[in-house]
Design a protein around this motif. Structure first.
Motif, PDB file in Angstrom:
ATOM      1  N   VAL A  11       0.870  -1.172   0.000  1.00 50.31           N
ATOM      2  CA  VAL A  11       0.000   0.000   0.000  1.00 50.31           C
ATOM      3  C   VAL A  11       0.911   1.226   0.000  1.00 50.31           C
ATOM      4  O   VAL A  11       1.801   1.339   0.846  1.00 50.31           O
ATOM      5  N   ALA A  12       0.708   2.104  -0.965  1.00 47.40           N
ATOM      6  CA  ALA A  12       1.471   3.356  -1.054  1.00 47.40           C
ATOM      7  C   ALA A  12       0.554   4.387  -1.689  1.00 47.40           C
ATOM      8  O   ALA A  12       0.278   4.326  -2.872  1.00 47.40           O
ATOM      9  N   HIS A  13       0.052   5.317  -0.887  1.00 50.11           N
ATOM     10  CA  HIS A  13      -0.963   6.260  -1.335  1.00 50.11           C
ATOM     11  C   HIS A  13      -0.446   7.356  -2.258  1.00 50.11           C
ATOM     12  O   HIS A  13      -1.187   7.907  -3.029  1.00 50.11           O
ATOM     13  N   ASN A  14       0.830   7.673  -2.170  1.00 54.63           N
ATOM     14  CA  ASN A  14       1.351   8.802  -2.952  1.00 54.63           C
ATOM     15  C   ASN A  14       2.346   8.346  -4.021  1.00 54.63           C
ATOM     16  O   ASN A  14       3.386   8.953  -4.212  1.00 54.63           O
ATOM     17  N   LYS A  62      13.946  -3.112  -0.471  1.00 55.75           N
ATOM     18  CA  LYS A  62      13.407  -1.758  -0.292  1.00 55.75           C
ATOM     19  C   LYS A  62      12.364  -1.507  -1.368  1.00 55.75           C
ATOM     20  O   LYS A  62      12.357  -2.150  -2.416  1.00 55.75           O
ATOM     21  N   VAL A  63      11.498  -0.513  -1.112  1.00 61.81           N
ATOM     22  CA  VAL A  63      10.486  -0.095  -2.075  1.00 61.81           C
ATOM     23  C   VAL A  63      10.905   1.264  -2.636  1.00 61.81           C
ATOM     24  O   VAL A  63      11.310   2.153  -1.886  1.00 61.81           O
ATOM     25  N   LEU A  64      10.801   1.404  -3.953  1.00 57.67           N
ATOM     26  CA  LEU A  64      11.132   2.652  -4.646  1.00 57.67           C
ATOM     27  C   LEU A  64       9.911   3.115  -5.430  1.00 57.67           C
ATOM     28  O   LEU A  64       9.141   2.294  -5.910  1.00 57.67           O
ATOM     29  N   GLY A  75       9.976   6.856   6.280  1.00 55.87           N
ATOM     30  CA  GLY A  75       8.949   6.773   7.310  1.00 55.87           C
ATOM     31  C   GLY A  75       8.021   7.972   7.247  1.00 55.87           C
ATOM     32  O   GLY A  75       8.177   8.869   6.413  1.00 55.87           O
ATOM     33  N   ALA A  76       7.062   8.018   8.148  1.00 57.05           N
ATOM     34  CA  ALA A  76       6.042   9.071   8.165  1.00 57.05           C
ATOM     35  C   ALA A  76       6.644  10.470   8.260  1.00 57.05           C
ATOM     36  O   ALA A  76       6.092  11.421   7.720  1.00 57.05           O
ATOM     37  N   TRP A  77       7.770  10.608   8.926  1.00 61.62           N
ATOM     38  CA  TRP A  77       8.394  11.921   9.136  1.00 61.62           C
ATOM     39  C   TRP A  77       9.625  12.115   8.257  1.00 61.62           C
ATOM     40  O   TRP A  77      10.461  12.966   8.520  1.00 61.62           O
ATOM     41  N   GLY A  78       9.759  11.283   7.222  1.00 59.64           N
ATOM     42  CA  GLY A  78      10.888  11.398   6.313  1.00 59.64           C
ATOM     43  C   GLY A  78      12.138  10.680   6.791  1.00 59.64           C
ATOM     44  O   GLY A  78      13.203  10.820   6.191  1.00 59.64           O
ATOM     45  N   GLU A  79      12.016   9.900   7.855  1.00 62.52           N
ATOM     46  CA  GLU A  79      13.171   9.191   8.396  1.00 62.52           C
ATOM     47  C   GLU A  79      13.487   7.933   7.574  1.00 62.52           C
ATOM     48  O   GLU A  79      12.644   7.419   6.853  1.00 62.52           O
ATOM     49  N   VAL A  98       3.856   1.680   2.719  1.00 61.00           N
ATOM     50  CA  VAL A  98       4.884   2.700   2.612  1.00 61.00           C
ATOM     51  C   VAL A  98       4.244   4.034   2.929  1.00 61.00           C
ATOM     52  O   VAL A  98       3.269   4.432   2.302  1.00 61.00           O
ATOM     53  N   LEU A  99       4.790   4.739   3.918  1.00 65.07           N
ATOM     54  CA  LEU A  99       4.191   5.978   4.394  1.00 65.07           C
ATOM     55  C   LEU A  99       4.662   7.206   3.642  1.00 65.07           C
ATOM     56  O   LEU A  99       3.943   8.208   3.557  1.00 65.07           O
ATOM     57  N   ASN A 100       5.875   7.150   3.080  1.00 67.46           N
ATOM     58  CA  ASN A 100       6.452   8.325   2.469  1.00 67.46           C
ATOM     59  C   ASN A 100       7.584   7.905   1.534  1.00 67.46           C
ATOM     60  O   ASN A 100       8.053   6.775   1.605  1.00 67.46           O
ATOM     61  N   PHE A 101       8.025   8.807   0.689  1.00 69.86           N
ATOM     62  CA  PHE A 101       9.159   8.570  -0.182  1.00 69.86           C
ATOM     63  C   PHE A 101      10.116   9.736  -0.104  1.00 69.86           C
ATOM     64  O   PHE A 101       9.734  10.838   0.308  1.00 69.86           O
TER      65      PHE A 101
END
Length: 103
Positions: A11-14, A62-64, A75-79, A98-101
């Motif tokens: 799941v990756a919303h963006n 890893k996911v790209l 992560g959610a905060w760019g970590e 995946v919360l963020n890229f």
């Protein structure tokens, strides 16, 4: 050892596209140019891919969102996010969100 099919559901919303790269040759051996492109399912809202691995093989990945590590998951905060890992076994389904890229 036998080869077994491992399914990935992400799941990756963006993201419009998703790629998987990792320690196995079946995931491009950490080469983003050889990363596996996932298919998107409109019905379930997840990206998916299936690959064959040697049973018992330990795999990290890893996911790209593009074929470059500049577009690696975060992560959610760019970590930074630790590598995902699994031991290949018959019927294994690897599910993650995946919360963020990076970009």
């Amino acid at each position: 050892m036998a080869n077994v099919k491992v399914e990935f559901k992400v799941v990756a919303h963006n993201a419009n596209k998703l790629f998987l790269t990792g320690s196995s040759n079946n995931l491009g051996a950490w080469n983003p140019d050889k990363a596996v492109e996932c298919d998107f399912c409109d019905k379930c809202g997840k990206f998916s891919a299936s690959k064959m691995f040697k049973e018992g093989e330990v795999v990290e990945f890893k996911v790209l969102k593009d074929r470059t590590f500049d577009a690696v998951e975060k992560g959610a905060w760019g970590e930074e996010v630790a590598n995902h890992s699994f031991v290949a076994s018959k019927g294994l389904v690897v599910e993650l969100e995946v919360l963020n890229f990076n970009n």
